[in-house]
Write an enzyme that holds these catalytic residues in place. Sequence first.
Site, PDB file in Angstrom:
ATOM      1  N   SER A   1       3.529   3.244   5.127  1.00 53.04           N
ATOM      2  CA  SER A   1       2.240   3.788   4.722  1.00 53.04           C
ATOM      3  C   SER A   1       1.329   3.939   5.918  1.00 53.04           C
ATOM      4  O   SER A   1       1.402   3.183   6.875  1.00 53.04           O
ATOM      5  CB  SER A   1       1.562   2.882   3.692  1.00 53.04           C
ATOM      6  OG  SER A   1       0.279   3.426   3.401  1.00 53.04           O
TER       7      SER A   1
ATOM      8  N   GLU B   1      -3.665   2.731  -4.585  1.00 59.43           N
ATOM      9  CA  GLU B   1      -4.456   3.714  -3.827  1.00 59.43           C
ATOM     10  C   GLU B   1      -5.096   4.744  -4.779  1.00 59.43           C
ATOM     11  O   GLU B   1      -6.273   5.093  -4.622  1.00 59.43           O
ATOM     12  CB  GLU B   1      -3.516   4.395  -2.826  1.00 59.43           C
ATOM     13  CG  GLU B   1      -4.087   5.515  -2.015  1.00 59.43           C
ATOM     14  CD  GLU B   1      -2.974   6.170  -1.158  1.00 59.43           C
ATOM     15  OE1 GLU B   1      -2.182   5.463  -0.501  1.00 59.43           O
ATOM     16  OE2 GLU B   1      -2.901   7.420  -1.176  1.00 59.43           O
TER      17      GLU B   1
ATOM     18  N   LYS C   1       5.975  -0.175  -1.846  1.00 60.31           N
ATOM     19  CA  LYS C   1       5.235   0.983  -1.320  1.00 60.31           C
ATOM     20  C   LYS C   1       4.715   1.854  -2.469  1.00 60.31           C
ATOM     21  O   LYS C   1       3.601   2.361  -2.431  1.00 60.31           O
ATOM     22  CB  LYS C   1       6.134   1.799  -0.388  1.00 60.31           C
ATOM     23  CG  LYS C   1       5.618   3.201  -0.043  1.00 60.31           C
ATOM     24  CD  LYS C   1       4.453   3.153   0.922  1.00 60.31           C
ATOM     25  CE  LYS C   1       3.593   4.385   1.014  1.00 60.31           C
ATOM     26  NZ  LYS C   1       4.181   5.677   1.192  1.00 60.31           N
TER      27      LYS C   1
ATOM     28  N   HIS D   1       1.789   0.190  -3.944  1.00 58.15           N
ATOM     29  CA  HIS D   1       0.684   0.402  -2.997  1.00 58.15           C
ATOM     30  C   HIS D   1       0.022   1.754  -3.274  1.00 58.15           C
ATOM     31  O   HIS D   1      -1.192   1.866  -3.349  1.00 58.15           O
ATOM     32  CB  HIS D   1       1.213   0.354  -1.555  1.00 58.15           C
ATOM     33  CG  HIS D   1       0.311   1.005  -0.545  1.00 58.15           C
ATOM     34  ND1 HIS D   1       0.212   2.385  -0.419  1.00 58.15           N
ATOM     35  CD2 HIS D   1      -0.568   0.492   0.356  1.00 58.15           C
ATOM     36  CE1 HIS D   1      -0.680   2.682   0.511  1.00 58.15           C
ATOM     37  NE2 HIS D   1      -1.159   1.545   1.001  1.00 58.15           N
ATOM     38  N   ASN D   2       0.843   2.782  -3.432  1.00 59.96           N
ATOM     39  CA  ASN D   2       0.276   4.107  -3.678  1.00 59.96           C
ATOM     40  C   ASN D   2      -0.428   4.175  -5.030  1.00 59.96           C
ATOM     41  O   ASN D   2      -1.459   4.834  -5.159  1.00 59.96           O
ATOM     42  CB  ASN D   2       1.378   5.170  -3.622  1.00 59.96           C
ATOM     43  CG  ASN D   2       1.794   5.503  -2.208  1.00 59.96           C
ATOM     44  OD1 ASN D   2       1.679   4.659  -1.322  1.00 59.96           O
ATOM     45  ND2 ASN D   2       2.274   6.695  -1.987  1.00 59.96           N
TER      46      ASN D   2
HETATM   47  P1  NDP Z   1       9.051  16.490   5.140  1.00 53.31           P
HETATM   48  O1  NDP Z   1       9.052  15.688   3.918  1.00 53.31           O
HETATM   49  O2  NDP Z   1       8.276  17.740   5.186  1.00 53.31           O
HETATM   50  O3  NDP Z   1      10.580  16.833   5.529  1.00 53.31           O
HETATM   51  C1  NDP Z   1      10.914  17.700   6.580  1.00 53.31           C
HETATM   52  C2  NDP Z   1      12.119  17.180   7.338  1.00 53.31           C
HETATM   53  O4  NDP Z   1      13.254  17.035   6.462  1.00 53.31           O
HETATM   54  C3  NDP Z   1      12.550  18.148   8.428  1.00 53.31           C
HETATM   55  O5  NDP Z   1      12.945  17.388   9.556  1.00 53.31           O
HETATM   56  C4  NDP Z   1      13.725  18.872   7.799  1.00 53.31           C
HETATM   57  O6  NDP Z   1      14.625  19.404   8.716  1.00 53.31           O
HETATM   58  C5  NDP Z   1      14.356  17.741   7.035  1.00 53.31           C
HETATM   59  N1  NDP Z   1      15.263  18.169   5.975  1.00 53.31           N
HETATM   60  C6  NDP Z   1      14.922  18.712   4.789  1.00 53.31           C
HETATM   61  N2  NDP Z   1      16.037  18.953   4.054  1.00 53.31           N
HETATM   62  C7  NDP Z   1      17.084  18.528   4.795  1.00 53.31           C
HETATM   63  C8  NDP Z   1      18.478  18.492   4.568  1.00 53.31           C
HETATM   64  N3  NDP Z   1      19.014  18.916   3.425  1.00 53.31           N
HETATM   65  N4  NDP Z   1      19.265  17.995   5.547  1.00 53.31           N
HETATM   66  C9  NDP Z   1      18.736  17.559   6.688  1.00 53.31           C
HETATM   67  N5  NDP Z   1      17.414  17.536   6.954  1.00 53.31           N
HETATM   68  C10 NDP Z   1      16.593  18.031   6.014  1.00 53.31           C
HETATM   69  O7  NDP Z   1       8.627  15.595   6.408  1.00 53.31           O
HETATM   70  P2  NDP Z   1       7.465  14.491   6.564  1.00 53.31           P
HETATM   71  O8  NDP Z   1       7.559  14.055   7.986  1.00 53.31           O
HETATM   72  O9  NDP Z   1       6.172  14.961   6.040  1.00 53.31           O
HETATM   73  O10 NDP Z   1       7.928  13.302   5.621  1.00 53.31           O
HETATM   74  C11 NDP Z   1       9.161  12.615   5.786  1.00 53.31           C
HETATM   75  C12 NDP Z   1       9.255  11.544   4.719  1.00 53.31           C
HETATM   76  O11 NDP Z   1       8.195  10.615   4.904  1.00 53.31           O
HETATM   77  C13 NDP Z   1       9.106  12.064   3.276  1.00 53.31           C
HETATM   78  O12 NDP Z   1       9.908  11.290   2.429  1.00 53.31           O
HETATM   79  C14 NDP Z   1       7.651  11.818   2.965  1.00 53.31           C
HETATM   80  O13 NDP Z   1       7.409  11.694   1.581  1.00 53.31           O
HETATM   81  C15 NDP Z   1       7.440  10.506   3.698  1.00 53.31           C
HETATM   82  N6  NDP Z   1       6.070  10.192   4.041  1.00 53.31           N
HETATM   83  C16 NDP Z   1       5.219  11.160   4.461  1.00 53.31           C
HETATM   84  C17 NDP Z   1       3.897  10.852   4.771  1.00 53.31           C
HETATM   85  C18 NDP Z   1       2.997  11.896   5.251  1.00 53.31           C
HETATM   86  O14 NDP Z   1       1.808  11.598   5.450  1.00 53.31           O
HETATM   87  N7  NDP Z   1       3.478  13.108   5.490  1.00 53.31           N
HETATM   88  C19 NDP Z   1       3.381   9.480   4.657  1.00 53.31           C
HETATM   89  C20 NDP Z   1       4.365   8.527   4.303  1.00 53.31           C
HETATM   90  C21 NDP Z   1       5.652   8.892   3.992  1.00 53.31           C
HETATM   91  P3  NDP Z   1      14.418  20.921   9.279  1.00 53.31           P
HETATM   92  O15 NDP Z   1      13.417  20.808  10.366  1.00 53.31           O
HETATM   93  O16 NDP Z   1      15.773  21.299   9.774  1.00 53.31           O
HETATM   94  O17 NDP Z   1      13.961  21.749   8.127  1.00 53.31           O
END
Ligand code: NDP
Length: 484
Positions: A128, A190, A183, A186-187
Amino acid sequence: KKAQIGVTGLAVMGANLARNLARHGYTVALHNRSVEKTDALLEAHGSEGEFIRTETLQELVDSLESPRRILIMVKAGAPVDAVIDQLAPLLDKDDIIIDGGNSHFPDTIRREHDLSQMGLHFVGIGVSGGEEGALNGPSIMPGGSEKSYESLGPLLEDIAAKAPDGKPCCAWISTDGAGHFVKMVHNGIEYADMQVIGEAYDLLRSVAGIEPADQAEIFKKWNTTELNSYLIEITSEVLSQVDAKTGKPLIDVIVDEAGQKGTGRWTVQAALDLGSPVTGIAESVFARALSSSNPAARQQAQKELPAGVLESSQLAEEEEFIEDVRKALFASKLVSYAQGLDQLVAAGKEYGWELKLDEIAGLWRAGCIIRAELLGEIMDAYQGDTQPVNMLLAPGFKKLMEDLLPSWRRVIVKATEMGIPVPVFASSLSYYDGLRRDRLPAALIQGQRDFFGAHTYARVDSEGMWHTEWSGNRLEIDAASSHT
Ligand code: NDP
């Protein structure tokens, strides 16, 4: 040189966690499905530490020291399974796969079970703090086997936020999906935290006519009281923002429909399954739904539904009213935390997790969105051998409630008279009153259940279960004997 940890999935979260690890002196192997993200990261931040660039999962695996640690930071859901399926065959016994995304805990339980059959460790960690936290120190909630934490713990504790007492906001939570469950809750908390702040804002504005800019000052002041928290702080920032286009407070040009990504809903769904009354979180999820799910109904109701507001009782002095609202907010917030912690206790029993509430409250003190001074006090309340059966029954909070209650009741009366919705303020007070009530109407409900469904009832004065023969002579019989 081999890397100590690999990260696959280099969108915002993965990239920032990789940088955080590198800044702490770890050599980090980088991988992303499309290599452009890897190169963009190296281009912009490659000088921040030691990185190893890889293009394929095989290269990622080959670049790591043993036992390998691989952090998956891809989109939650099917992509996590897709990556695991490609990765697992490349790994050796005792290697560790870590999922740091917002995965749903039943998925984590399933994945951990499947991978442990292959001799691999699978660790679901809740992270988080958003982008900023990932880079500068998130709050980290790791599940998985305790053994895997021996290898993983030091790295995670290094990159985690540090609480005011210097302790890292990271500790092993319990097995399999426990980290993601905590987690998730937590959300959920939130959501409630944000909703009670929203209700306070609405009351200050609709009852006392205090404009956003002045409210920004009030929230700033509140942030120096026991309400001190990240969410109160950013509320003040949002309220003070003026829209460049119109010159109006920004909040007045934002459409009042709140979105959600689903963790609040998961918390409530899990609570329903556990029979755990998280009314504050549930009302918060539903308040967002009410705001956005049926705009046409809202529009028509605005014009057509009668308000039936009551002759309003005299408004207290503005200062007094503001203080009443502050106390009502705090009381409702306490209830939401008590309910969330209760849900953790229920989940611990259901899923066999030994959850330490003092540790969990402790690691929410910094790095995460609900970080607040209050969490230090909650941590203290759960230290020691005797745990309060409910957070509100811890001595410190009992005493606090005594001070908050008159304000809390007054504010809800006022809101009700004037027709201002306060779903979490009001339901939290109902929960509180329900908890302390000598006799609940549950007795009547059980009587009704016995009437239409012979569901039987317990008696206050004797053991066993009883049934009244409602459709016959209305005599009471021992339920056990009626089946013999
Ligand atoms: P995203 O959830 O937007 O995911 C994008 C990433 O996933 C890219 O690297 C993409 O690769 C990859 N991807 C998607 N599909 C596949 C696949 N089938 N095979 C391989 N790679 C794949 O990224 P975030 O950084 O925003 O979030 C990552 C995780 O963290 C999520 O679970 C999210 O819920 C969690 N999270 C996010 C927060 C936030 O503030 N954003 C906070 C806390 C947790 P490519 O570049 O090749 O498309």
